[in-house]
Structures are given as structure tokens and as C-alpha cells.
Design a protein around this motif. Structure first.
Motif, mmCIF file in Angstrom:
data_model
loop_
_atom_site.group_PDB
_atom_site.id
_atom_site.type_symbol
_atom_site.label_atom_id
_atom_site.label_comp_id
_atom_site.label_asym_id
_atom_site.label_seq_id
_atom_site.Cartn_x
_atom_site.Cartn_y
_atom_site.Cartn_z
ATOM 1 N N GLU A 123 20.310 -0.293 -29.111
ATOM 2 C CA GLU A 123 20.835 -1.647 -28.568
ATOM 3 C C GLU A 123 20.495 -2.920 -29.672
ATOM 4 O OE1 GLU A 123 19.872 -4.478 -24.914
ATOM 5 O OE2 GLU A 123 19.208 -2.231 -24.912
ATOM 6 N N ARG A 127 23.017 -5.121 -31.519
ATOM 7 C CA ARG A 127 23.028 -6.574 -31.247
ATOM 8 C C ARG A 127 22.846 -7.523 -32.404
ATOM 9 N NH1 ARG A 127 19.940 -6.678 -27.398
ATOM 10 N NH2 ARG A 127 21.478 -6.661 -25.660
ATOM 11 N N HIS A 128 21.937 -6.990 -33.321
ATOM 12 C CA HIS A 128 21.601 -7.709 -34.668
ATOM 13 C C HIS A 128 22.967 -7.641 -35.348
ATOM 14 C CE1 HIS A 128 19.492 -9.521 -37.819
ATOM 15 N NE2 HIS A 128 20.022 -8.621 -38.532
ATOM 16 N N GLY A 130 26.020 -7.232 -34.509
ATOM 17 C CA GLY A 130 27.008 -8.258 -33.738
ATOM 18 C C GLY A 130 26.456 -9.767 -34.068
ATOM 19 N N TRP A 131 25.227 -10.025 -34.191
ATOM 20 C CA TRP A 131 24.636 -11.311 -34.349
ATOM 21 C C TRP A 131 24.874 -11.969 -36.028
ATOM 22 C CZ3 TRP A 131 21.068 -12.817 -38.470
ATOM 23 C CH2 TRP A 131 20.634 -14.038 -38.361
ATOM 24 N N LEU A 152 28.463 -4.919 -28.612
ATOM 25 C CA LEU A 152 27.897 -5.372 -27.469
ATOM 26 C C LEU A 152 28.840 -4.915 -26.669
ATOM 27 C CD1 LEU A 152 26.991 -9.120 -28.311
ATOM 28 C CD2 LEU A 152 25.575 -7.208 -28.754
ATOM 29 N N GLU A 156 28.302 -8.356 -21.680
ATOM 30 C CA GLU A 156 27.537 -9.551 -22.594
ATOM 31 C C GLU A 156 28.494 -10.316 -23.528
ATOM 32 O OE1 GLU A 156 23.738 -9.582 -25.966
ATOM 33 O OE2 GLU A 156 24.412 -7.443 -24.716
ATOM 34 N N MET A 170 22.304 -14.827 -28.834
ATOM 35 C CA MET A 170 22.133 -13.190 -29.335
ATOM 36 C C MET A 170 20.751 -13.143 -29.576
ATOM 37 S SD MET A 170 25.819 -12.713 -30.929
ATOM 38 C CE MET A 170 25.377 -10.915 -31.069
ATOM 39 N N LYS A 173 18.395 -13.315 -26.541
ATOM 40 C CA LYS A 173 18.438 -12.035 -25.979
ATOM 41 C C LYS A 173 17.679 -10.938 -26.767
ATOM 42 C CE LYS A 173 20.271 -9.105 -22.872
ATOM 43 N NZ LYS A 173 19.801 -9.184 -21.232
ATOM 44 N N GLN A 174 17.480 -10.850 -27.793
ATOM 45 C CA GLN A 174 16.647 -9.999 -28.835
ATOM 46 C C GLN A 174 15.303 -10.143 -28.121
ATOM 47 O OE1 GLN A 174 18.735 -7.562 -29.839
ATOM 48 N NE2 GLN A 174 18.770 -7.742 -31.933
#
Length: 319
Positions: A123, A127-128, A130-131, A152, A156, A170, A173-174
Motif C-alpha cells: 500500500e 501510494r508513493h 502515485g505521489w 490508489l 481515495e 498523499m 496519508k503516508q
């Protein structure tokens, strides 16, 4: 980022001329007017307009100073942008290694299962990634964020659309997920602090990129450089025509083209995140980081690196 113009020198020359055709046409017309009025002034019974060479030379020197300062400053912005994204590369690899090696069910005495640890790692890595792409879109002011659904959950992504600065949220959220992992004893205190420091580094690097994007180059340098450039281009043929006659036309075209290209190169370089062929290849950099991180979590779907693109007239570049 342009790798080279073309393998064919003829195509390279044609391409450069094509993309600067309006400027070339304009100072060609100015040169032709200066020569024609000088050569045929007596026929139409009027005094030809000419200028002494010395004042035009001084103007050219002042213009060169403005162009030199502007291009140096523009290159500094481009190089800082590249250093910022180089820092993102290094910090991302560090983050990936820490996520994969710092988390474990060991600290919870078996309360956290290996599957939960793996899902948590995946996850945060996704997400990273995606960042990274969110930061690319943020810097280029793109409006479609649906591409983030590859990294994601749809829920989200929909929630992110309500925020002004999506990459910042983001990273927030991390940080929340790191805190939850610490509270569930998936990571212990020291490792939690080290991971939080990497998140802080991402905030710093994002802020530096936003500063480059948001800081407008001083308007008066752009404005007066343009004014001096076209004043010089206009005056030049009227100062050379008395000495060079018809040869003034090709000579003025060559000199004006050199100064115009110097001015244009500074204007393009000062904004390195626009997604043009000459800009910092942040999409390619993001893809390379994505590959590294997916290999760390042994993903089955690893994309290929971005290939070198070929644009019009054989220009080779990375996006």
C-alpha cells in the motif's frame, strides 16, 4: 529533455528554421527594407535612412549582457529542477528499502501476520508511486487525476479530488499509515522516526519543485531583453548597409538569428516542468523510480522504462 535534434543534419537545420520561421521572416523583411531604401533612395528622390555603427554596437553589447544574465539564471533554475528530482530518486529508493526491511510482525510478538505486513508495504509503495505521478501532474497543472487509480483505491482518488494540493495530502496519508503501523507494533519507535524523516524529505523536495514552478522570472528582464533584442535587430541593417550593401541581408539574418536563439533558449529553460521536449524529463524519472520500487516488493506487473521519443524533424527526447 532533448537528447539531440536529429541524426540527419539537413532535418535538424530545417526543423530549427521551421520553429523559428516567424522571427526569421520578420528580421529578413527588416533587412530587405533597409537595403532597398538605401539602394533605390535616389531613384525615388528621398534621403536613405542609415545609422552609425558605434551606437548599434553598444546596444548589441548591452543586449549580450542581458541575455547572458538571463540565460545563466534560467539554466540555474533548470539545473536546480534536475537536482530536486535527483533527490526524489534517491529518497524514494531509501523509502522503498526502509518500508520493505523495517516492517515486521516480530515487534508485535505474532499479533501482526506476515500477510498484513506485506499488504501494508504494498500500500505505501503504491501510494508513493502515485505521489510521484501526482507531483508530475501538479507541476504541469494537469486536471485529470483518474490515472492515479492504478496506484490508489478509487475511493481515495475521489477524496483527493477535493484537495487543492493533492501530493501534499498523499504524503500526509503516508504519515498517518506510518503512525498506525507504529501503534500496531508493525514497526518500532526508532524505525518509525526514520521513516517519518524520509516523509519530511519528500515534503522538502516537493516544496523546492513548487518554488521553481511558482517563482516567476523577473518581468523586467524578460520585457527589456525582448525590447532590446528587437531594437537591435531593427537598427542593425541600417548601420551595416552603408558598408555591405546587398550583403547586409544574409549577414543581418545570421546575426539576428544568433541573438534570437539565445533569447528563446533562456525563455524555454526558465520553466523546466512544462512537459516540452526541452524540459526536465520528470515523467521518465518517475517511471524509473516506479520500476525500482515495484521490483523491491516483487510485483508481477513491472512496466518497461520510457523509451526515447522521436518528434517532428527527427528530434530525439525524453518526456
Amino acid at each position: 529533455m532533448i537528447i539531440k535534434y536529429s541524426d540527419n543534419p539537413f532535418k535538424a537545420v530545417i526543423g530549427i528554421a521551421f520553429y523559428n520561421r516567424k522571427s526569421i521572416l520578420l528580421f529578413t523583411l527588416i533587412s530587405i527594407v533597409a537595403v532597398f531604401q538605401y539602394e533605390f533612395g535616389e531613384i525615388f528622390d528621398f534621403e536613405p535612412a542609415t545609422l552609425p555603427v558605434v551606437p548599434v554596437t553598444i546596444l548589441g553589447g548591452a543586449l549580450a549582457i542581458f541575455l547572458g544574465f538571463r540565460n545563466n539564471s534560467a539554466y540555474d533554475r533548470w539545473w536546480e529542477a534536475r537536482k530536486v528530482w535527483g533527490g526524489i530518486v534517491n529518497a524514494s529508493r531509501t523509502f522503498g528499502v526502509m518500508i520493505c526491511t523495517f516492517s515486521s510482525g516480530y515487534f508485535s510478538n505474532g499479533k501482526v501476520k506476515d500477510k498484513e505486513v506485506f499488504e501494508w508495504r504494498k500500500e505505501l509503495i503504491m501510494r508513493h508511486i502515485g505521489w510521484l505521478y501526482a507531483l508530475v501532474m501538479h507541476l504541469r497543472k494537469e486536471t485529470s487525476w483518474d490515472e492515479l487509480e492504478k496506484f490508489l483505491s478509487k475511493k481515495e482518488v475521489e477524496k483527493l479530488k477535493g484537495f487543492h494540493n493533492k501530493p501534499t495530502q498523499m504524503l500526509h496519508k503516508q504519515g498517518e499509515r506510518l503512525q498506525e503501523a507504529y501503534e500496531s507494533e508493525m514497526i518500532e519507535n526508532f524505525r518509525h522516526m526514520e521513516l517519518a524523516n524520509v516523509i519530511k524529505e519528500f515534503y522538502d523536495l516537493q516544496g523546492k519543485a513548487e518554488r521553481i514552478k511558482g517563482t516567476i522570472f523577473p518581468y523586467y528582464y524578460n520585457y527589456f531583453t525582448s525590447v532590446f533584442l528587437w531594437l537591435f535587430i531593427t537598427c542593425l541593417p541600417f548601420s551595416l548597409v552603408t558598408e555591405m550593401s546587398w550583403s547586409t541581408i544574409p549577414m543581418c539574418i545570421a546575426i539576428s538569428f544568433v541573438f534570437t536563439i539565445l533569447e528563446k533558449s533562456g525563455a524555454v529553460t526558465e520553466d523546466p516542468f512544462e512537459g516540452r521536449a526541452a524540459d526536465t524529463p520528470i515523467t521518465t524519472i518517475a517511471r524509473n523510480i516506479e520500476i525500482d520500487l515495484l521490483e523491491m516488493i516483487k510485483s508481477d506487473t513491472i512496466p518497461a522504462p520510457n523509451e526515447q521519443k522521436t518528434g517532428r524533424f527527427g528530434v530525439k527526447y525524453l518526456d
